[in-house]
Motif scaffolding. Structure first.
Motif, PDB file in Angstrom:
ATOM      1  N   ASN A  29     -16.993  -7.398  24.391  1.00  0.00           N
ATOM      2  CA  ASN A  29     -17.884  -6.864  23.352  1.00  0.00           C
ATOM      3  C   ASN A  29     -17.166  -6.587  22.042  1.00  0.00           C
ATOM      4  OD1 ASN A  29     -20.208  -6.913  24.860  1.00  0.00           O
ATOM      5  ND2 ASN A  29     -20.014  -4.806  25.570  1.00  0.00           N
ATOM      6  N   GLU A  30     -15.966  -6.044  22.136  1.00  0.00           N
ATOM      7  CA  GLU A  30     -15.232  -5.650  20.932  1.00  0.00           C
ATOM      8  C   GLU A  30     -14.774  -6.850  20.097  1.00  0.00           C
ATOM      9  OE1 GLU A  30     -14.256  -4.338  24.071  1.00  0.00           O
ATOM     10  OE2 GLU A  30     -15.652  -2.690  23.730  1.00  0.00           O
ATOM     11  N   SER A  31     -14.459  -7.955  20.759  1.00  0.00           N
ATOM     12  CA  SER A  31     -13.959  -9.123  20.035  1.00  0.00           C
ATOM     13  C   SER A  31     -15.028 -10.194  19.833  1.00  0.00           C
ATOM     14  CB  SER A  31     -12.758  -9.713  20.778  1.00  0.00           C
ATOM     15  OG  SER A  31     -13.145 -10.143  22.070  1.00  0.00           O
ATOM     16  N   ALA A  32     -16.271  -9.880  20.129  1.00  0.00           N
ATOM     17  CA  ALA A  32     -17.373 -10.847  20.016  1.00  0.00           C
ATOM     18  C   ALA A  32     -17.499 -11.347  18.576  1.00  0.00           C
ATOM     19  CB  ALA A  32     -18.675 -10.203  20.470  1.00  0.00           C
ATOM     20  N   ILE A  33     -17.983 -12.581  18.444  1.00  0.00           N
ATOM     21  CA  ILE A  33     -18.104 -13.202  17.118  1.00  0.00           C
ATOM     22  C   ILE A  33     -19.569 -13.504  16.802  1.00  0.00           C
ATOM     23  CG2 ILE A  33     -15.785 -14.177  17.127  1.00  0.00           C
ATOM     24  CD1 ILE A  33     -17.001 -16.862  17.976  1.00  0.00           C
TER      25      ILE A  33
END
Length: 110
Positions: A29-33
């Protein structure tokens, strides 16, 4: 399924989307684009939308509340298992049927 393909005429839409997610390290979730990260892929908008939607439905790609996407390794492995189980039935069922036919022929001398 694990063979890497380059973005080009032989690459599938799904492999291009997954490769983009992996290259950008979008794995949670934190690194989603955002979907705009896929703009350089040689895909029509409809094809891209359809592919991402299918990958989300299969659990291979995760979607955040703010419409960002990430690669889900566990979802991919689950899909691989499902795929292998499904296609193994094309081998198992004919073998079982052959054994049954041979047993019937052996015991009933047909």
């Amino acid at each position: 399924m694990s063979r890497k393909r380059k973005a080009g005429p032989r690459a599938t839409a799904a492999s291009m989307v997954l490769e983009t997610l992996k290259k950008r390290n979008a794995t949670n979730n934190e690194s989603a684009i955002p979907v705009s990260a896929f703009k350089d892929l040689p895909l029509q908008t409809k094809t891209l939308a359809y592919t991402i939607a299918n990958l989300v439905d299969e659990g291979v790609v995760g979607q955040t509340a703010d419409e960002k996407y990430y690669y889900d390794e566990l979802g991919f492995k689950a899909l691989e298992v499902k795929f292998v189980k499904g296609y193994s039935m094309f081998i198992v069922i004919p073998i079982v049927l052959l054994v049954i036919v041979l047993l019937i022929q052996h015991y009933f001398h047909v």
